[in-house]
Design an enzyme around this catalytic site. Structure first.
Site, PDB file in Angstrom:
ATOM      1  N   GLU A   2       4.125   2.798 -15.936  1.00 58.07           N
ATOM      2  CA  GLU A   2       2.695   3.113 -15.910  1.00 58.07           C
ATOM      3  C   GLU A   2       1.930   2.172 -16.837  1.00 58.07           C
ATOM      4  OE1 GLU A   2       2.222   7.203 -16.895  1.00 58.07           O
ATOM      5  OE2 GLU A   2       3.276   7.930 -15.109  1.00 58.07           O
ATOM      6  N   ARG A  12      -3.679 -11.107   4.393  1.00 54.90           N
ATOM      7  CA  ARG A  12      -3.096 -11.451   5.692  1.00 54.90           C
ATOM      8  C   ARG A  12      -2.957 -10.227   6.601  1.00 54.90           C
ATOM      9  NH1 ARG A  12       1.869 -15.001   3.392  1.00 54.90           N
ATOM     10  NH2 ARG A  12       1.513 -13.554   1.648  1.00 54.90           N
ATOM     11  N   GLN A  13      -3.038  -9.043   6.018  1.00 54.82           N
ATOM     12  CA  GLN A  13      -2.947  -7.816   6.817  1.00 54.82           C
ATOM     13  C   GLN A  13      -4.358  -7.299   7.083  1.00 54.82           C
ATOM     14  OE1 GLN A  13       0.091  -5.026   5.393  1.00 54.82           O
ATOM     15  NE2 GLN A  13       1.015  -6.674   4.197  1.00 54.82           N
ATOM     16  N   LYS A  72       1.530 -24.285  16.985  1.00 51.97           N
ATOM     17  CA  LYS A  72       2.762 -23.636  16.548  1.00 51.97           C
ATOM     18  C   LYS A  72       2.867 -22.258  17.174  1.00 51.97           C
ATOM     19  CE  LYS A  72       0.989 -21.080  12.596  1.00 51.97           C
ATOM     20  NZ  LYS A  72       1.019 -20.815  11.160  1.00 51.97           N
ATOM     21  N   ARG A 131       4.641 -18.501  16.038  1.00 52.67           N
ATOM     22  CA  ARG A 131       5.338 -17.728  15.004  1.00 52.67           C
ATOM     23  C   ARG A 131       6.147 -16.609  15.650  1.00 52.67           C
ATOM     24  NH1 ARG A 131       4.337 -17.190   9.547  1.00 52.67           N
ATOM     25  NH2 ARG A 131       2.358 -18.311   9.743  1.00 52.67           N
ATOM     26  N   ASP A 174      -5.199 -25.764   4.510  1.00 50.01           N
ATOM     27  CA  ASP A 174      -4.886 -24.359   4.733  1.00 50.01           C
ATOM     28  C   ASP A 174      -5.475 -23.543   3.600  1.00 50.01           C
ATOM     29  OD1 ASP A 174      -3.873 -22.205   6.081  1.00 50.01           O
ATOM     30  OD2 ASP A 174      -1.817 -22.927   6.147  1.00 50.01           O
ATOM     31  N   THR A 205       5.679 -19.376   1.376  1.00 51.66           N
ATOM     32  CA  THR A 205       7.049 -19.886   1.276  1.00 51.66           C
ATOM     33  C   THR A 205       7.130 -21.371   1.612  1.00 51.66           C
ATOM     34  OG1 THR A 205       7.544 -19.322   3.576  1.00 51.66           O
ATOM     35  CG2 THR A 205       7.976 -17.635   1.905  1.00 51.66           C
ATOM     36  N   GLY A 215       7.146 -22.756   4.564  1.00 53.13           N
ATOM     37  CA  GLY A 215       7.770 -23.046   5.847  1.00 53.13           C
ATOM     38  C   GLY A 215       6.799 -23.597   6.871  1.00 53.13           C
TER      39      GLY A 215
END
EC number: 2.7.6.1
Length: 324
Positions: free
Chosen positions: A47, A104-105, A201, A203, A229, A234, A236
């Site tokens: 906490e 990203r969500q 691309k 995904r 970007d 990561t 990739g």
């Protein structure tokens, strides 16, 4: 006469969480103020405890916290700090989030998925945030997740001017690593007077961070390509895109991104990549193992500080980017 009149002036106070104190100190330096001393620590069970060492009553409070790893801990700390300011009778609470976690969500791709970017916005509003200042959201629609004002800042002028000063613009091609970044890449083209190319691309929807590059749309042969970007996690996606550009005859590739998340295998991928330079801003701290010669980190603090001054003085944040 009924009531009491005051002649007090507005007061700006700048607070920082523990996620990225170096950026907060640089913003404070740009503003010419000191960070408010804050006592913060973790209890044995994880906490978080926060207490400010100065009174915030009646002040316009600005709280900066970037959502770096461990991301859930720093989001929670920010919410606790907002709550502490609300209960300390702050006049207003502006939350600065250089890197917005869970961005990203931002939509449901399939059934039974959350929209976590909206959840984070709701949490900030419930905690007591009046305004949010952030840098290069993953998608512009996230601004609409907030009921209050949002100042969306852009790192494009900093990144583009740096690249433009280093590269022969007659040989430069701006490259979008996917269809979703084309609009941003177009702004780069306008600023640098360069043509556009796109890496197509696909995904794998069932495997996180797995990308297959198919083809390059546009002429990159013999060109110096700058891949643009919003973030590199990561590594990739961006390294695969760079390999595709080299395979199509690119002379050199420079990668730019506002947010260098750089998690997991990113260190090895960037080290082994044929990319000549990776350019980030310091919205996130750069991991120590990635202090490579090919990595350049530019300061976003002057942009944030100018925006905060405009907010405090009831000026126009939009005017900072009108020349884009």
């Amino acid at each position: 006469m009924t009531g009491i009149k005051t002649t007090g002036e507005k007061k700006l106070m700048l607070f920082s969480g523990r996620a990225h104190p170096e950026l907060a100190e640089e913003v404070a330096h740009q503003l010419g103020v000191g960070l408010v001393p804050t006592k913060a620590f973790d209890f044995a069970n994880g906490e978080i405890y926060v207490r400010y060492q100065e009174s915030a009553r009646g002040a316009d409070c600005f709280l900066i916290q970037s959502h770096t790893a461990p991301i859930n801990k720093w989001i929670m700390e920010q919410l606790i700090m907002i709550d502490a300011l609300k209960r300390a009778s702050a006049r207003s609470i502006t939350v600065i989030v250089p890197f917005y976690g869970y961005a990203r969500q931002d939509k449901k791709h399939r059934g039974r998925e959350p929209i976590s970017a909206r959840l984070v916005a709701d949490l900030m509003k419930t905690a007591g945030a009046d305004r949010v200042v952030t840098v290069d959201l993953h998608t512009d629609q996230i601004v609409g997740f907030f009921d209050g004002p949002v100042d969306h800042l852009f790192a494009l002028p900093i990144l583009a001017d740096y690249v433009g000063a280093k590269v022969d613009r007659d040989k430069l091609t701006v490259v979008s690593p996917d269809a979703g970044r084309v609009r941003v890449a177009d702004r780069w083209c306008d600023r640098l007077g360069a043509p556009l190319a796109i890496v197509h691309k696909r995904r794998d929807k069932d495997v996180a961070n797995q990308v297959t590059v198919h083809e390059v749309v546009g002429n990159v042969e013999g060109r110096v390509c700058v891949l643009v970007d919003d973030m590199i996690d990561t590594g990739g996606t961006i390294c695969a895109a760079a390999d595709a550009l080299f395979a199509h005859g690119a002379e050199d590739v420079i990668v730019t991104a506002t947010h260098g998340v750089l998690s997991g295998p990113a260190a090895d991928r960037l080290k082994n990549s044929k990319v000549s330079e990776f350019v980030f801003t310091d919205t996130l701290p750069t991991p120590g193992e990635l202090e490579l010669d090919k990595i350049t980190v530019l300061s976003i603090a002057p942009t944030i500080a100018r925006a905060l001054r405009e907010v405090f003085e009831d000026g126009s944040v939009t005017s900072l980017f009108e020349e884009q």
